[in-house]
Design a protein around this motif. Structure first.
Motif, PDB file in Angstrom:
ATOM      1  N   ARG A   1       1.014  -1.310  -0.077  1.00 18.09           N
ATOM      2  CA  ARG A   1       0.149   0.047  -0.009  1.00 18.09           C
ATOM      3  C   ARG A   1       0.915   1.077  -0.064  1.00 18.09           C
ATOM      4  NH1 ARG A   1      -5.066  -0.707   0.386  1.00 18.09           N
ATOM      5  NH2 ARG A   1      -5.980  -2.535   1.158  1.00 18.09           N
ATOM      6  N   HIS A   2       0.604   2.175  -0.720  1.00 21.48           N
ATOM      7  CA  HIS A   2       1.370   3.500  -0.845  1.00 21.48           C
ATOM      8  C   HIS A   2       0.337   4.561  -0.888  1.00 21.48           C
ATOM      9  CE1 HIS A   2       4.912   1.842  -2.990  1.00 21.48           C
ATOM     10  NE2 HIS A   2       4.042   1.037  -3.525  1.00 21.48           N
ATOM     11  N   GLU A   3       0.809   5.518   0.195  1.00 16.72           N
ATOM     12  CA  GLU A   3      -0.201   6.749   0.476  1.00 16.72           C
ATOM     13  C   GLU A   3       0.379   7.764  -0.513  1.00 16.72           C
ATOM     14  OE1 GLU A   3      -0.093   9.676   4.173  1.00 16.72           O
ATOM     15  OE2 GLU A   3      -1.289   8.041   4.510  1.00 16.72           O
ATOM     16  N   LEU A   4      -0.765   8.469  -1.273  1.00 18.50           N
ATOM     17  CA  LEU A   4      -0.443   9.572  -2.226  1.00 18.50           C
ATOM     18  C   LEU A   4      -0.933  10.754  -1.487  1.00 18.50           C
ATOM     19  CD1 LEU A   4      -2.239   7.618  -5.083  1.00 18.50           C
ATOM     20  CD2 LEU A   4       0.176   7.598  -4.573  1.00 18.50           C
ATOM     21  N   MET A   5      -0.221  11.617  -1.831  1.00 13.47           N
ATOM     22  CA  MET A   5      -0.766  13.021  -1.109  1.00 13.47           C
ATOM     23  C   MET A   5      -0.320  14.167  -2.021  1.00 13.47           C
ATOM     24  SD  MET A   5       0.392  14.996   2.583  1.00 13.47           S
ATOM     25  CE  MET A   5       1.978  15.680   2.064  1.00 13.47           C
ATOM     26  N   VAL A   6      -1.317  14.947  -2.510  1.00 13.67           N
ATOM     27  CA  VAL A   6      -0.943  16.129  -3.291  1.00 13.67           C
ATOM     28  C   VAL A   6      -1.094  17.299  -2.365  1.00 13.67           C
ATOM     29  CG1 VAL A   6      -2.213  17.342  -5.123  1.00 13.67           C
ATOM     30  CG2 VAL A   6      -2.501  14.922  -5.010  1.00 13.67           C
ATOM     31  N   ASP A   7      -0.117  17.970  -2.511  1.00  8.60           N
ATOM     32  CA  ASP A   7       0.406  19.045  -1.514  1.00  8.60           C
ATOM     33  C   ASP A   7       0.112  20.328  -2.327  1.00  8.60           C
ATOM     34  OD1 ASP A   7       1.334  20.934   0.434  1.00  8.60           O
ATOM     35  OD2 ASP A   7       3.495  20.060   0.433  1.00  8.60           O
ATOM     36  N   SER A   8      -0.713  21.115  -2.268  1.00  3.69           N
ATOM     37  CA  SER A   8      -0.950  22.319  -3.117  1.00  3.69           C
ATOM     38  C   SER A   8      -0.869  23.444  -2.126  1.00  3.69           C
ATOM     39  CB  SER A   8      -2.491  22.125  -3.538  1.00  3.69           C
ATOM     40  OG  SER A   8      -2.762  23.073  -4.509  1.00  3.69           O
ATOM     41  N   THR A   9       0.008  24.307  -2.563  1.00  5.65           N
ATOM     42  CA  THR A   9       0.155  25.677  -1.936  1.00  5.65           C
ATOM     43  C   THR A   9       0.225  26.736  -3.074  1.00  5.65           C
ATOM     44  OG1 THR A   9       2.653  25.729  -2.259  1.00  5.65           O
ATOM     45  CG2 THR A   9       1.849  24.500  -0.267  1.00  5.65           C
ATOM     46  N   PHE A  10       0.238  27.894  -2.642  1.00  2.83           N
ATOM     47  CA  PHE A  10       0.283  28.982  -3.675  1.00  2.83           C
ATOM     48  C   PHE A  10       1.830  29.013  -4.578  1.00  2.83           C
ATOM     49  CE2 PHE A  10      -3.163  30.593  -1.071  1.00  2.83           C
ATOM     50  CZ  PHE A  10      -3.981  30.983  -2.148  1.00  2.83           C
ATOM     51  N   ASP A  11       2.640  28.278  -3.905  1.00  2.00           N
ATOM     52  CA  ASP A  11       4.116  28.248  -4.592  1.00  2.00           C
ATOM     53  C   ASP A  11       3.950  26.995  -5.755  1.00  2.00           C
ATOM     54  OD1 ASP A  11       5.104  30.218  -3.154  1.00  2.00           O
ATOM     55  OD2 ASP A  11       5.896  28.771  -1.621  1.00  2.00           O
ATOM     56  N   GLY A  12       2.901  26.260  -5.575  1.00  2.00           N
ATOM     57  CA  GLY A  12       2.943  25.202  -6.706  1.00  2.00           C
ATOM     58  C   GLY A  12       2.440  23.791  -6.113  1.00  2.00           C
ATOM     59  N   VAL A  13       2.392  22.580  -6.732  1.00  2.00           N
ATOM     60  CA  VAL A  13       1.896  21.489  -6.330  1.00  2.00           C
ATOM     61  C   VAL A  13       2.949  20.468  -6.208  1.00  2.00           C
ATOM     62  CG1 VAL A  13       0.288  19.676  -6.998  1.00  2.00           C
ATOM     63  CG2 VAL A  13      -0.281  21.993  -7.337  1.00  2.00           C
ATOM     64  N   LEU A  14       2.960  19.561  -5.268  1.00  4.76           N
ATOM     65  CA  LEU A  14       3.971  18.557  -5.204  1.00  4.76           C
ATOM     66  C   LEU A  14       3.221  17.093  -4.972  1.00  4.76           C
ATOM     67  CD1 LEU A  14       6.980  17.685  -4.936  1.00  4.76           C
ATOM     68  CD2 LEU A  14       6.706  18.192  -2.559  1.00  4.76           C
ATOM     69  N   PHE A  15       3.670  16.136  -5.762  1.00  2.00           N
ATOM     70  CA  PHE A  15       2.861  15.005  -5.487  1.00  2.00           C
ATOM     71  C   PHE A  15       3.974  13.921  -4.741  1.00  2.00           C
ATOM     72  CE2 PHE A  15       1.726  16.740  -9.389  1.00  2.00           C
ATOM     73  CZ  PHE A  15       0.419  16.684  -9.338  1.00  2.00           C
ATOM     74  N   ASN A  16       3.183  13.543  -3.323  1.00  2.00           N
ATOM     75  CA  ASN A  16       4.101  12.816  -2.521  1.00  2.00           C
ATOM     76  C   ASN A  16       3.579  11.463  -2.431  1.00  2.00           C
ATOM     77  OD1 ASN A  16       5.898  14.611  -1.445  1.00  2.00           O
ATOM     78  ND2 ASN A  16       4.199  15.674  -0.418  1.00  2.00           N
ATOM     79  N   VAL A  17       4.423  10.142  -2.619  1.00  2.00           N
ATOM     80  CA  VAL A  17       4.030   8.941  -2.602  1.00  2.00           C
ATOM     81  C   VAL A  17       4.886   8.222  -1.662  1.00  2.00           C
ATOM     82  CG1 VAL A  17       3.883   6.579  -3.750  1.00  2.00           C
ATOM     83  CG2 VAL A  17       3.552   8.723  -5.090  1.00  2.00           C
ATOM     84  N   SER A  18       4.376   7.462  -0.510  1.00  2.00           N
ATOM     85  CA  SER A  18       5.028   7.074   0.633  1.00  2.00           C
ATOM     86  C   SER A  18       6.381   6.080  -0.156  1.00  2.00           C
ATOM     87  CB  SER A  18       4.261   6.320   1.379  1.00  2.00           C
ATOM     88  OG  SER A  18       3.536   5.130   0.786  1.00  2.00           O
ATOM     89  N   GLU A  19       7.321   6.426   0.619  1.00  2.00           N
ATOM     90  CA  GLU A  19       8.709   5.509   0.331  1.00  2.00           C
ATOM     91  C   GLU A  19       8.883   5.796  -1.052  1.00  2.00           C
ATOM     92  OE1 GLU A  19       8.696   1.764   2.234  1.00  2.00           O
ATOM     93  OE2 GLU A  19       6.937   2.296   3.377  1.00  2.00           O
ATOM     94  N   VAL A  20       8.829   6.456  -1.863  1.00  3.75           N
ATOM     95  CA  VAL A  20       8.931   6.902  -3.239  1.00  3.75           C
ATOM     96  C   VAL A  20       9.681   8.438  -3.309  1.00  3.75           C
ATOM     97  CG1 VAL A  20       8.408   6.814  -5.499  1.00  3.75           C
ATOM     98  CG2 VAL A  20       7.306   5.203  -4.168  1.00  3.75           C
ATOM     99  N   ALA A  21      11.059   8.254  -3.937  1.00  2.44           N
ATOM    100  CA  ALA A  21      11.619   9.475  -4.223  1.00  2.44           C
ATOM    101  C   ALA A  21      10.708  10.478  -5.030  1.00  2.44           C
ATOM    102  CB  ALA A  21      13.030   9.531  -4.638  1.00  2.44           C
ATOM    103  N   PRO A  22      10.762  11.805  -4.605  1.00  3.28           N
ATOM    104  CA  PRO A  22       9.737  13.003  -5.502  1.00  3.28           C
ATOM    105  C   PRO A  22      10.294  12.918  -6.896  1.00  3.28           C
ATOM    106  CG  PRO A  22      10.441  13.874  -3.489  1.00  3.28           C
ATOM    107  CD  PRO A  22      11.248  12.451  -3.531  1.00  3.28           C
ATOM    108  N   ASP A  23      11.402  12.564  -7.163  1.00  7.48           N
ATOM    109  CA  ASP A  23      11.802  12.764  -8.444  1.00  7.48           C
ATOM    110  C   ASP A  23      11.560  11.522  -9.344  1.00  7.48           C
ATOM    111  OD1 ASP A  23      14.101  11.414  -7.338  1.00  7.48           O
ATOM    112  OD2 ASP A  23      15.519  12.454  -8.426  1.00  7.48           O
ATOM    113  N   GLN A  24      10.909  10.541  -8.639  1.00  3.30           N
ATOM    114  CA  GLN A  24      10.624   8.930  -9.362  1.00  3.30           C
ATOM    115  C   GLN A  24       9.125   8.913  -9.637  1.00  3.30           C
ATOM    116  OE1 GLN A  24      13.041   6.768 -10.289  1.00  3.30           O
ATOM    117  NE2 GLN A  24      14.323   8.524  -9.835  1.00  3.30           N
ATOM    118  N   VAL A  25       8.665  10.121  -9.390  1.00  2.00           N
ATOM    119  CA  VAL A  25       7.136  10.125  -9.586  1.00  2.00           C
ATOM    120  C   VAL A  25       6.601  11.095 -10.844  1.00  2.00           C
ATOM    121  CG1 VAL A  25       4.687  10.975  -8.699  1.00  2.00           C
ATOM    122  CG2 VAL A  25       6.634  10.160  -6.841  1.00  2.00           C
ATOM    123  N   SER A  26       5.940  10.495 -11.870  1.00  2.00           N
ATOM    124  CA  SER A  26       5.350  11.340 -13.001  1.00  2.00           C
ATOM    125  C   SER A  26       3.960  11.584 -12.761  1.00  2.00           C
ATOM    126  CB  SER A  26       5.798  10.410 -14.083  1.00  2.00           C
ATOM    127  OG  SER A  26       7.037  10.417 -14.382  1.00  2.00           O
TER     128      SER A  26
END
Length: 108
Positions: free
Chosen positions: A72-97
């Motif tokens: 099981r992977h937890e997905l989080m869409v982190d939205s701020t006025f600076d932009g959006v970041l997609f976080n996937v548990s135990e996966v490096a941010p630069d490995q997410v498309s």
């Protein structure tokens, strides 16, 4: 078209706010490629008085199970006025498309 997320840079809020995106990443347990259903990109919350605009944020949290190994992977869409970041548990941010869903075409 898949867009590789950069580890040190948020995606443009103006390109993604109010849109749906699909994510893909490699499962860190079995290395299978995992694709998500469409996930909404929320608008950042308005800042409270005395809080800088960049601190306002909003999250969309979901969970997906790897079709190959069941992790099981937890997905989080982190939205701020600076932009959006997609976080996937135990996966490096630069490995997410991500891929922005196209609006439905009018078939009339």
């Amino acid at each position: 078209m898949w867009i590789q997320q950069k580890a040190d840079e948020r995606a443009s809020l103006s390109d993604l706010q109010g849109r749906a995106v699909g994510l893909k990443f490699e499962c860190n347990k079995c290395h299978a490629e995992v694709f998500t259903d469409l996930i909404g990109v929320p608008a950042p919350d308005a800042p409270t008085p005395g809080q800088p605009e960049t601190a306002a944020e909003n999250y969309e949290i979901e969970e997906i199970q790897c079709h190959n190994c069941g992790m099981r992977h937890e997905l989080m869409v982190d939205s701020t006025f600076d932009g959006v970041l997609f976080n996937v548990s135990e996966v490096a941010p630069d490995q997410v498309s991500y891929q922005v869903a196209q609006p439905e075409q009018d078939l009339r």
